[in-house]
Scaffold this motif. Structure first.
Motif, PDB file in Angstrom:
ATOM      1  N   ALA A 216       0.819  -1.213   0.000  1.00  0.00           N
ATOM      2  CA  ALA A 216       0.000   0.000   0.000  1.00  0.00           C
ATOM      3  C   ALA A 216       0.857   1.269   0.000  1.00  0.00           C
ATOM      4  N   GLU A 217       2.003   1.238   0.660  1.00  0.00           N
ATOM      5  CA  GLU A 217       2.866   2.417   0.746  1.00  0.00           C
ATOM      6  C   GLU A 217       3.630   2.696  -0.544  1.00  0.00           C
ATOM      7  N   THR A 218       3.993   1.663  -1.282  1.00  0.00           N
ATOM      8  CA  THR A 218       4.858   1.835  -2.449  1.00  0.00           C
ATOM      9  C   THR A 218       4.125   1.726  -3.785  1.00  0.00           C
ATOM     10  N   SER A 219       2.866   1.342  -3.768  1.00  0.00           N
ATOM     11  CA  SER A 219       2.124   1.132  -5.014  1.00  0.00           C
ATOM     12  C   SER A 219       1.992   2.397  -5.847  1.00  0.00           C
ATOM     13  N   SER A 220       1.806   3.554  -5.201  1.00  0.00           N
ATOM     14  CA  SER A 220       1.627   4.787  -5.973  1.00  0.00           C
ATOM     15  C   SER A 220       2.908   5.160  -6.723  1.00  0.00           C
ATOM     16  N   GLU A 221       4.051   4.899  -6.114  1.00  0.00           N
ATOM     17  CA  GLU A 221       5.331   5.158  -6.794  1.00  0.00           C
ATOM     18  C   GLU A 221       5.460   4.270  -8.034  1.00  0.00           C
ATOM     19  N   PHE A 222       5.066   3.015  -7.897  1.00  0.00           N
ATOM     20  CA  PHE A 222       5.090   2.085  -9.031  1.00  0.00           C
ATOM     21  C   PHE A 222       4.156   2.577 -10.138  1.00  0.00           C
ATOM     22  N   GLN A 223       2.975   3.051  -9.766  1.00  0.00           N
ATOM     23  CA  GLN A 223       2.024   3.546 -10.764  1.00  0.00           C
ATOM     24  C   GLN A 223       2.567   4.788 -11.483  1.00  0.00           C
ATOM     25  N   GLN A 224       3.334   5.619 -10.778  1.00  0.00           N
ATOM     26  CA  GLN A 224       3.964   6.777 -11.420  1.00  0.00           C
ATOM     27  C   GLN A 224       4.983   6.328 -12.460  1.00  0.00           C
ATOM     28  N   ASP A 225       5.743   5.290 -12.137  1.00  0.00           N
ATOM     29  CA  ASP A 225       6.707   4.735 -13.097  1.00  0.00           C
ATOM     30  C   ASP A 225       5.979   4.222 -14.345  1.00  0.00           C
ATOM     31  N   ILE A 226       4.851   3.566 -14.131  1.00  0.00           N
ATOM     32  CA  ILE A 226       4.074   3.037 -15.260  1.00  0.00           C
ATOM     33  C   ILE A 226       3.537   4.189 -16.110  1.00  0.00           C
ATOM     34  N   ALA A 227       3.057   5.255 -15.476  1.00  0.00           N
ATOM     35  CA  ALA A 227       2.541   6.411 -16.216  1.00  0.00           C
ATOM     36  C   ALA A 227       3.621   7.019 -17.109  1.00  0.00           C
ATOM     37  N   GLN A 228       4.849   7.091 -16.609  1.00  0.00           N
ATOM     38  CA  GLN A 228       5.952   7.617 -17.418  1.00  0.00           C
ATOM     39  C   GLN A 228       6.234   6.704 -18.604  1.00  0.00           C
ATOM     40  N   ILE A 229       6.167   5.410 -18.386  1.00  0.00           N
ATOM     41  CA  ILE A 229       6.433   4.456 -19.462  1.00  0.00           C
ATOM     42  C   ILE A 229       5.354   4.536 -20.538  1.00  0.00           C
ATOM     43  N   LEU A 230       4.123   4.778 -20.126  1.00  0.00           N
ATOM     44  CA  LEU A 230       3.037   4.899 -21.104  1.00  0.00           C
ATOM     45  C   LEU A 230       3.317   6.014 -22.107  1.00  0.00           C
ATOM     46  N   GLU A 231       4.057   7.013 -21.696  1.00  0.00           N
ATOM     47  CA  GLU A 231       4.387   8.137 -22.575  1.00  0.00           C
ATOM     48  C   GLU A 231       5.712   7.961 -23.298  1.00  0.00           C
ATOM     49  N   SER A 232       6.433   6.892 -23.031  1.00  0.00           N
ATOM     50  CA  SER A 232       7.806   6.748 -23.522  1.00  0.00           C
ATOM     51  C   SER A 232       7.935   6.095 -24.896  1.00  0.00           C
ATOM     52  N   GLY A 233       6.883   5.447 -25.372  1.00  0.00           N
ATOM     53  CA  GLY A 233       6.989   4.752 -26.650  1.00  0.00           C
ATOM     54  C   GLY A 233       7.536   3.345 -26.540  1.00  0.00           C
ATOM     55  N   ALA A 234       7.652   2.833 -25.331  1.00  0.00           N
ATOM     56  CA  ALA A 234       8.149   1.468 -25.125  1.00  0.00           C
ATOM     57  C   ALA A 234       7.146   0.461 -25.678  1.00  0.00           C
ATOM     58  N   LYS A 235       7.643  -0.688 -26.051  1.00  0.00           N
ATOM     59  CA  LYS A 235       6.779  -1.779 -26.523  1.00  0.00           C
ATOM     60  C   LYS A 235       6.659  -2.889 -25.486  1.00  0.00           C
ATOM     61  N   ILE A 236       7.671  -2.977 -24.620  1.00  0.00           N
ATOM     62  CA  ILE A 236       7.694  -4.017 -23.586  1.00  0.00           C
ATOM     63  C   ILE A 236       8.179  -3.397 -22.280  1.00  0.00           C
ATOM     64  N   VAL A 237       7.540  -3.770 -21.177  1.00  0.00           N
ATOM     65  CA  VAL A 237       7.992  -3.364 -19.852  1.00  0.00           C
ATOM     66  C   VAL A 237       8.391  -4.625 -19.099  1.00  0.00           C
ATOM     67  N   LEU A 238       9.612  -4.645 -18.616  1.00  0.00           N
ATOM     68  CA  LEU A 238      10.119  -5.751 -17.811  1.00  0.00           C
ATOM     69  C   LEU A 238      10.169  -5.290 -16.359  1.00  0.00           C
ATOM     70  N   VAL A 239       9.395  -5.931 -15.511  1.00  0.00           N
ATOM     71  CA  VAL A 239       9.378  -5.598 -14.088  1.00  0.00           C
ATOM     72  C   VAL A 239      10.276  -6.604 -13.368  1.00  0.00           C
ATOM     73  N   ASP A 240      11.415  -6.109 -12.885  1.00  0.00           N
ATOM     74  CA  ASP A 240      12.395  -6.954 -12.200  1.00  0.00           C
ATOM     75  C   ASP A 240      12.031  -7.017 -10.716  1.00  0.00           C
ATOM     76  N   CYS A 241      11.661  -8.199 -10.260  1.00  0.00           N
ATOM     77  CA  CYS A 241      11.175  -8.405  -8.886  1.00  0.00           C
ATOM     78  C   CYS A 241      12.236  -8.990  -7.966  1.00  0.00           C
TER      79      CYS A 241
END
Length: 108
Positions: A16-41
């Motif tokens: 719950a504390e870190t999810s919003s930061e992750f969503q911000q990263d995703i929002a930036q990627i949506l604007e980046s023109g990427a075709k694939i996102v690799l989430v390293d866990c």
């Protein structure tokens, strides 16, 4: 690695504390023109319902933008959560970033 692949390295457990930061990263990627996102866990050992919901939301938002999201380096503790919730059937999971890169190279 290709410009069309963006890597997000999760350095904190996804909750719950870190999810919003992750969503911000995703929002930036949506604007980046990427075709694939690799989430390293690799660095996460815990995922709560908010974190899982955040991954699902990211998956849907990226899919709607025609961007593929895959995961790698999922530790056993997190993999069990994916299996219990059947998310392992939704997310494509690679054992490591190197394994992902090998599949990507083979596809090109």
């Amino acid at each position: 690695m290709s410009q069309q692949v963006k890597v997000i390295k999760l350095n904190k457990n996804l909750n719950a504390e870190t999810s919003s930061e992750f969503q911000q990263d995703i929002a930036q990627i949506l604007e980046s023109g990427a075709k694939i996102v690799l989430v390293d866990c690799q660095n996460i050992t815990f995922l709560d319902s908010s974190g899982l919901g955040s991954l699902v939301l990211a998956f849907k938002n990226l899919r709607d933008a025609d961007i593929k999201m895959v995961l790698c380096s999922v530790k056993e503790e997190v993999r069990m959560i994916f299996e219990l919730t059947s998310m392992n059937e939704i997310f494509e999971i690679f054992p490591s970033e190197d394994a992902f890169n090998q599949v990507l190279l083979a596809a090109n």
